[in-house]
Design a protein around this motif. Sequence first.
Motif, PDB file in Angstrom:
ATOM      1  N   ILE A 105       0.848  -1.026   0.191  1.00 18.81           N
ATOM      2  CA  ILE A 105       0.059  -0.092   0.093  1.00 18.81           C
ATOM      3  C   ILE A 105       0.980   1.268   0.067  1.00 18.81           C
ATOM      4  O   ILE A 105       1.843   1.157   0.884  1.00 18.81           O
ATOM      5  CB  ILE A 105      -0.957  -0.044   1.064  1.00 18.81           C
ATOM      6  N   GLU A 106       0.572   2.247  -0.926  1.00 19.54           N
ATOM      7  CA  GLU A 106       1.216   3.484  -0.917  1.00 19.54           C
ATOM      8  C   GLU A 106       0.274   4.626  -0.256  1.00 19.54           C
ATOM      9  O   GLU A 106      -0.678   4.705  -0.736  1.00 19.54           O
ATOM     10  CB  GLU A 106       1.604   3.925  -2.260  1.00 19.54           C
ATOM     11  N   PHE A 107       0.881   5.148   0.937  1.00 12.18           N
ATOM     12  CA  PHE A 107       0.036   6.256   1.414  1.00 12.18           C
ATOM     13  C   PHE A 107       0.793   7.464   1.064  1.00 12.18           C
ATOM     14  O   PHE A 107       2.015   7.433   1.596  1.00 12.18           O
ATOM     15  CB  PHE A 107      -0.282   5.784   2.764  1.00 12.18           C
ATOM     16  N   PRO A 108       0.099   8.841   0.865  1.00  9.93           N
ATOM     17  CA  PRO A 108       1.186   9.959   0.389  1.00  9.93           C
ATOM     18  C   PRO A 108       1.515  10.340   1.999  1.00  9.93           C
ATOM     19  O   PRO A 108       1.113  10.475   2.963  1.00  9.93           O
ATOM     20  CB  PRO A 108       0.010  10.840   0.008  1.00  9.93           C
ATOM     21  N   ASN A 109       2.680  11.123   1.816  1.00  8.06           N
ATOM     22  CA  ASN A 109       3.451  11.788   3.023  1.00  8.06           C
ATOM     23  C   ASN A 109       2.834  13.212   3.036  1.00  8.06           C
ATOM     24  O   ASN A 109       3.544  13.988   2.866  1.00  8.06           O
ATOM     25  CB  ASN A 109       5.024  11.371   2.928  1.00  8.06           C
ATOM     26  N   ARG A 110       1.659  13.252   3.339  1.00  8.47           N
ATOM     27  CA  ARG A 110       1.058  14.633   3.268  1.00  8.47           C
ATOM     28  C   ARG A 110       1.770  15.598   4.230  1.00  8.47           C
ATOM     29  O   ARG A 110       1.431  16.952   3.707  1.00  8.47           O
ATOM     30  CB  ARG A 110      -0.612  14.377   3.763  1.00  8.47           C
ATOM     31  N   MET A 111       2.153  15.348   5.274  1.00  6.70           N
ATOM     32  CA  MET A 111       2.893  16.370   5.978  1.00  6.70           C
ATOM     33  C   MET A 111       4.258  16.651   5.728  1.00  6.70           C
ATOM     34  O   MET A 111       4.929  17.255   6.290  1.00  6.70           O
ATOM     35  CB  MET A 111       2.751  15.978   7.526  1.00  6.70           C
ATOM     36  N   SER A 112       4.890  15.829   4.705  1.00  4.50           N
ATOM     37  CA  SER A 112       6.172  16.038   4.021  1.00  4.50           C
ATOM     38  C   SER A 112       7.118  15.757   5.249  1.00  4.50           C
ATOM     39  O   SER A 112       8.350  16.428   5.216  1.00  4.50           O
ATOM     40  CB  SER A 112       6.447  17.124   3.471  1.00  4.50           C
ATOM     41  N   LEU A 113       6.945  14.580   5.826  1.00  7.03           N
ATOM     42  CA  LEU A 113       7.639  14.239   7.188  1.00  7.03           C
ATOM     43  C   LEU A 113       9.051  13.959   6.614  1.00  7.03           C
ATOM     44  O   LEU A 113       9.138  12.925   5.932  1.00  7.03           O
ATOM     45  CB  LEU A 113       6.984  13.257   8.120  1.00  7.03           C
ATOM     46  N   GLY A 114      10.326  14.293   7.023  1.00  3.67           N
ATOM     47  CA  GLY A 114      11.666  13.931   6.949  1.00  3.67           C
ATOM     48  C   GLY A 114      12.107  13.112   7.943  1.00  3.67           C
ATOM     49  O   GLY A 114      12.843  12.068   7.586  1.00  3.67           O
ATOM     50  N   THR A 115      11.380  13.108   9.080  1.00  3.32           N
ATOM     51  CA  THR A 115      11.594  12.201  10.339  1.00  3.32           C
ATOM     52  C   THR A 115      10.595  12.028  11.136  1.00  3.32           C
ATOM     53  O   THR A 115       9.688  12.833  11.095  1.00  3.32           O
ATOM     54  CB  THR A 115      12.697  12.969  11.260  1.00  3.32           C
ATOM     55  N   VAL A 116      10.344  10.739  11.559  1.00  2.00           N
ATOM     56  CA  VAL A 116       9.280  10.407  12.415  1.00  2.00           C
ATOM     57  C   VAL A 116       9.930  10.020  13.733  1.00  2.00           C
ATOM     58  O   VAL A 116      10.812   9.371  13.836  1.00  2.00           O
ATOM     59  CB  VAL A 116       8.660   8.925  11.922  1.00  2.00           C
ATOM     60  N   ASN A 117       9.188  10.801  14.585  1.00  2.00           N
ATOM     61  CA  ASN A 117       9.799  10.806  16.010  1.00  2.00           C
ATOM     62  C   ASN A 117       8.665  10.259  17.006  1.00  2.00           C
ATOM     63  O   ASN A 117       9.301   9.880  18.223  1.00  2.00           O
ATOM     64  CB  ASN A 117       9.839  12.321  16.843  1.00  2.00           C
ATOM     65  N   PHE A 118       7.752   9.926  16.498  1.00  2.00           N
ATOM     66  CA  PHE A 118       6.785   9.320  17.264  1.00  2.00           C
ATOM     67  C   PHE A 118       6.022   8.036  16.708  1.00  2.00           C
ATOM     68  O   PHE A 118       5.544   7.859  15.497  1.00  2.00           O
ATOM     69  CB  PHE A 118       5.535  10.105  17.583  1.00  2.00           C
ATOM     70  N   VAL A 119       6.091   6.846  17.305  1.00  2.00           N
ATOM     71  CA  VAL A 119       5.337   5.614  16.970  1.00  2.00           C
ATOM     72  C   VAL A 119       4.443   5.309  17.976  1.00  2.00           C
ATOM     73  O   VAL A 119       4.674   5.249  19.199  1.00  2.00           O
ATOM     74  CB  VAL A 119       6.093   4.605  16.592  1.00  2.00           C
ATOM     75  N   SER A 120       3.101   4.620  17.535  1.00  2.00           N
ATOM     76  CA  SER A 120       2.443   4.112  18.556  1.00  2.00           C
ATOM     77  C   SER A 120       1.769   2.836  17.971  1.00  2.00           C
ATOM     78  O   SER A 120       1.338   2.936  16.666  1.00  2.00           O
ATOM     79  CB  SER A 120       1.155   5.055  19.123  1.00  2.00           C
ATOM     80  N   VAL A 121       1.331   1.953  18.838  1.00  2.00           N
ATOM     81  CA  VAL A 121       0.749   0.484  18.522  1.00  2.00           C
ATOM     82  C   VAL A 121      -0.403   0.430  19.211  1.00  2.00           C
ATOM     83  O   VAL A 121      -0.112   0.697  20.496  1.00  2.00           O
ATOM     84  CB  VAL A 121       1.626  -0.434  18.327  1.00  2.00           C
ATOM     85  N   ASP A 122      -1.458  -0.058  18.830  1.00  2.00           N
ATOM     86  CA  ASP A 122      -2.464  -0.024  19.795  1.00  2.00           C
ATOM     87  C   ASP A 122      -3.667  -1.162  19.323  1.00  2.00           C
ATOM     88  O   ASP A 122      -3.851  -1.128  17.987  1.00  2.00           O
ATOM     89  CB  ASP A 122      -3.303   1.427  20.098  1.00  2.00           C
ATOM     90  N   GLY A 123      -4.296  -1.930  20.005  1.00  2.00           N
ATOM     91  CA  GLY A 123      -5.535  -2.273  19.398  1.00  2.00           C
ATOM     92  C   GLY A 123      -5.441  -3.901  19.890  1.00  2.00           C
ATOM     93  O   GLY A 123      -4.761  -4.332  20.821  1.00  2.00           O
TER      94      GLY A 123
END
Length: 133
Positions: A105-123
């Motif tokens: 799946i390709e999902f656009p980087n709408r916020m033009s993030l160059g770095t991800v600093n936050f990851v969460s997993v839930d469910g």
Amino acid sequence: MPLEIRNIEMKVGDTLKIKGKISDDANRFAVNLGSSSDNIGLHFNPRFQDEVDGAVIVCNSKCDDSWDSEQRESNFPYSKGEKFKLRITLKEDSFEIKLHDDSTIEFPNRMSLGTVNFVSVDGDFKLVSFRCN
């Protein structure tokens, strides 16, 4: 209970690898990548019984705590009680999500993030392993 990881520093070209086991009575689970819980570049949300589409994967983004438009994927390779693998690669213009059936799946980087600093997993799954490189 959600797991949140801050200051992860996932850069363009890096891949997040997640392995888990889906609960026998699962309804949905989510993986979020962004700069904070209010600014999510990718919300990856497999739903076993969505009110509109049945079994569906919903992807979205959230900016300043406001959700954008959903991207819905009908390919649903998940089964309750089964193990799964997920690989998410941060690209300049998109998130590439490789599912355990080798579909992408390709999902656009709408916020033009160059770095991800936050990851969460839930469910409704048990996290078995988590790695970013």
